[in-house]
Design a protein around this motif. Structure first.
Motif, PDB file in Angstrom:
ATOM      1  N   VAL A  54       0.515  -1.185   0.269  1.00 17.82           N
ATOM      2  CA  VAL A  54       0.302   0.325   0.330  1.00 17.82           C
ATOM      3  C   VAL A  54       1.237   1.190  -0.131  1.00 17.82           C
ATOM      4  N   TYR A  55       1.760   0.969   0.876  1.00 17.13           N
ATOM      5  CA  TYR A  55       2.706   3.116   0.962  1.00 17.13           C
ATOM      6  C   TYR A  55       3.661   2.687  -0.090  1.00 17.13           C
ATOM      7  N   TRP A  56       4.224   1.893  -0.551  1.00 18.61           N
ATOM      8  CA  TRP A  56       5.329   1.990  -1.762  1.00 18.61           C
ATOM      9  C   TRP A  56       3.774   2.428  -3.374  1.00 18.61           C
ATOM     10  N   THR A  57       2.584   2.193  -2.939  1.00 15.97           N
ATOM     11  CA  THR A  57       1.593   2.045  -3.735  1.00 15.97           C
ATOM     12  C   THR A  57       1.213   4.108  -3.983  1.00 15.97           C
ATOM     13  N   LEU A  58       0.951   4.435  -2.508  1.00 17.27           N
ATOM     14  CA  LEU A  58       0.936   5.138  -2.135  1.00 17.27           C
ATOM     15  C   LEU A  58       1.751   6.442  -2.284  1.00 17.27           C
ATOM     16  N   SER A  59       3.468   6.084  -2.826  1.00 20.86           N
ATOM     17  CA  SER A  59       4.614   6.900  -3.106  1.00 20.86           C
ATOM     18  C   SER A  59       4.433   7.085  -4.410  1.00 20.86           C
ATOM     19  N   LEU A  60       4.138   6.391  -5.328  1.00 17.32           N
ATOM     20  CA  LEU A  60       4.312   6.250  -6.393  1.00 17.32           C
ATOM     21  C   LEU A  60       3.113   6.559  -7.199  1.00 17.32           C
ATOM     22  N   ALA A  63       4.825  11.109  -6.188  1.00 18.56           N
ATOM     23  CA  ALA A  63       5.821  11.254  -7.479  1.00 18.56           C
ATOM     24  C   ALA A  63       4.560  11.302  -8.999  1.00 18.56           C
ATOM     25  N   CYS A  64       3.881  11.092  -9.203  1.00 22.80           N
ATOM     26  CA  CYS A  64       2.475  11.138 -10.345  1.00 22.80           C
ATOM     27  C   CYS A  64       2.170  12.544 -10.348  1.00 22.80           C
ATOM     28  N   ALA A  65       1.486  12.850  -9.046  1.00 21.13           N
ATOM     29  CA  ALA A  65       0.707  14.311  -8.451  1.00 21.13           C
ATOM     30  C   ALA A  65       1.352  15.373  -8.900  1.00 21.13           C
ATOM     31  N   LYS A 103      -5.468  -5.075 -12.987  1.00 19.64           N
ATOM     32  CA  LYS A 103      -5.108  -5.208 -11.556  1.00 19.64           C
ATOM     33  C   LYS A 103      -4.010  -4.003 -12.075  1.00 19.64           C
ATOM     34  N   ILE A 104      -3.485  -4.265 -14.077  1.00 19.26           N
ATOM     35  CA  ILE A 104      -2.491  -3.285 -14.294  1.00 19.26           C
ATOM     36  C   ILE A 104      -3.706  -2.011 -14.794  1.00 19.26           C
ATOM     37  N   VAL A 105      -4.378  -2.310 -15.373  1.00 17.99           N
ATOM     38  CA  VAL A 105      -5.812  -1.869 -15.485  1.00 17.99           C
ATOM     39  C   VAL A 105      -5.988  -0.518 -14.830  1.00 17.99           C
ATOM     40  N   ARG A 106      -6.369  -1.349 -13.351  1.00 20.02           N
ATOM     41  CA  ARG A 106      -6.976  -0.250 -12.373  1.00 20.02           C
ATOM     42  C   ARG A 106      -5.301   0.859 -11.478  1.00 20.02           C
ATOM     43  N   LEU A 107      -4.454  -0.139 -11.871  1.00 23.72           N
ATOM     44  CA  LEU A 107      -3.151   0.442 -11.271  1.00 23.72           C
ATOM     45  C   LEU A 107      -3.183   1.853 -13.065  1.00 23.72           C
ATOM     46  N   GLY A 108      -3.117   1.857 -13.801  1.00 18.39           N
ATOM     47  CA  GLY A 108      -2.917   2.619 -14.566  1.00 18.39           C
ATOM     48  C   GLY A 108      -3.934   4.201 -13.958  1.00 18.39           C
ATOM     49  N   LEU A 109      -5.268   3.613 -14.231  1.00 16.31           N
ATOM     50  CA  LEU A 109      -6.106   4.688 -13.601  1.00 16.31           C
ATOM     51  C   LEU A 109      -5.902   5.550 -12.405  1.00 16.31           C
ATOM     52  N   LEU A 110      -5.631   4.231 -11.358  1.00 17.39           N
ATOM     53  CA  LEU A 110      -5.494   5.220 -10.231  1.00 17.39           C
ATOM     54  C   LEU A 110      -3.937   6.235 -10.779  1.00 17.39           C
ATOM     55  N   ILE A 228      -4.759  -1.000  -3.825  1.00 22.42           N
ATOM     56  CA  ILE A 228      -5.489  -0.085  -4.845  1.00 22.42           C
ATOM     57  C   ILE A 228      -6.394   0.706  -3.948  1.00 22.42           C
ATOM     58  N   LEU A 229      -7.305   0.146  -3.210  1.00 20.48           N
ATOM     59  CA  LEU A 229      -8.022   1.438  -3.288  1.00 20.48           C
ATOM     60  C   LEU A 229      -7.694   1.966  -1.495  1.00 20.48           C
ATOM     61  N   HIS A 230      -7.236   0.860  -1.121  1.00 23.85           N
ATOM     62  CA  HIS A 230      -6.753   1.813  -0.361  1.00 23.85           C
ATOM     63  C   HIS A 230      -5.742   2.872   0.708  1.00 23.85           C
ATOM     64  N   ALA A 231      -4.284   2.346  -1.326  1.00 23.43           N
ATOM     65  CA  ALA A 231      -3.329   3.763  -1.192  1.00 23.43           C
ATOM     66  C   ALA A 231      -4.480   4.318  -1.781  1.00 23.43           C
ATOM     67  N   LEU A 232      -5.471   5.255  -2.480  1.00 21.73           N
ATOM     68  CA  LEU A 232      -6.109   5.995  -2.767  1.00 21.73           C
ATOM     69  C   LEU A 232      -6.800   6.543  -1.443  1.00 21.73           C
ATOM     70  N   GLU A 233      -6.878   5.677   0.109  1.00 19.67           N
ATOM     71  CA  GLU A 233      -7.879   6.488   0.518  1.00 19.67           C
ATOM     72  C   GLU A 233      -6.694   7.143   1.502  1.00 19.67           C
TER      73      GLU A 233
END
Length: 257
Positions: A54-60, A63-65, A103-110, A228-233
């Motif tokens: 979750v925290y790695w996804t949040l870091s990504l 970076a995108c933001a 998963k890849i599609v949802r990561l792209g949307l995220l 993915i949703l957890h990182a979004l929160e």
């Protein structure tokens, strides 16, 4: 007199021996067990691994933001349309099923949403940069948000399980209050209400960091591993804290000038 002197001498000797014993105990005392201090033994191993993801996804996402904000500052594309596009991506994210094949599609949307969120707050950051010392204000807000987020996340991780879940009712009520304050201030235009909204909102989203962190833990224990949703929160918590802290710092700088 001699008897009293003898009694005092005996007490003094006993005190000295007690002091020597305490000093020896202190000298031979074991060092602090830091592994116990920072123990997260109340979190199962598979849940801890989920939190790492979750925290790695949040870091990504962050970076995108940041990339999105930089893109706005270069091209001036942020506005209502990027905000609406971000909402559309969130809807798509909830529509796409959380299965391994998607998963890849949802990561792209995220991450696309994170990019557009960065673009959307770009105009605010651009206005702050126009203030004297604006770059320092932005840097301070970013560092301050990171420290706040890290400290309160750690507080939730090391606290007893479910100890912050009781905050849900309080935070929900506070969020409703914020919405009503914003609605009323459309007509009243009160600077006092703006200040109340900023500081109250900051406290509320700090509370959400603790609440969401423990809620993610409980969801993962129950079998919900949708990182993915957890990182979004957590991303939304981070952004809301940053925006309010940035506004507070900029407002204070303007009032000093």
């Amino acid at each position: 007199i001699n008897a009293e002197y003898g009694t005092r001498s005996q007490k003094k000797t006993e005190n000295n021996s007690t002091y020597s014993k305490n000093s020896m105990d202190f000298a031979t005392r074991k060092s602090v067990n830091w592994s116990a201090v920072f123990s997260t033994s109340n979190i199962p191993a598979h849940v801890f691994q989920h939190l790492v993801t979750v925290y790695w996804t949040l870091s990504l996402m962050l970076a995108c933001a940041a990339l999105g904000t930089f893109t706005h500052l270069m091209l001036n594309i942020g506005g209502i349309m990027t905000f609406i596009a971000g909402l559309a991506l969130i809807i798509c994210l909830f529509v796409v099923p959380p299965v391994e094949e998607k998963k890849i599609v949802r990561l792209g949307l995220l991450n696309a949403f994170a990019f557009l969120e960065g673009v959307s707050i770009g105009p605010m950051i651009g206005k702050v940069l126009e203030i004297d010392g604006g770059s320092g204000i932005v840097a301070t807000a970013l560092v301050g948000t990171s420290v706040i987020f890290a400290c309160f996340s750690a507080s939730a991780l090391f606290a007893a399980r479910r100890s912050y879940l009781y905050l849900y009712g309080l935070l929900s009520s506070g969020l409703s209050t914020l919405l009503w304050i914003g609605f009323v201030n459309i007509f009243v235009r009160s600077s006092l209400l703006v200040d109340v909204s900023l500081y109250l909102g900051l406290l509320i989203f700090i509370g959400y960091v603790m609440f969401d962190t423990q809620l993610i833990i409980e969801k993962a224990i129950a079998g919900n591993n949708d990182f993915i949703l957890h990182a979004l929160e957590l991303f939304l918590d981070f952004v809301n804290i940053f925006v309010r802290l940035l506004a507070i710092l900029a407002k204070n700088r303007k009032s000093k000038d």
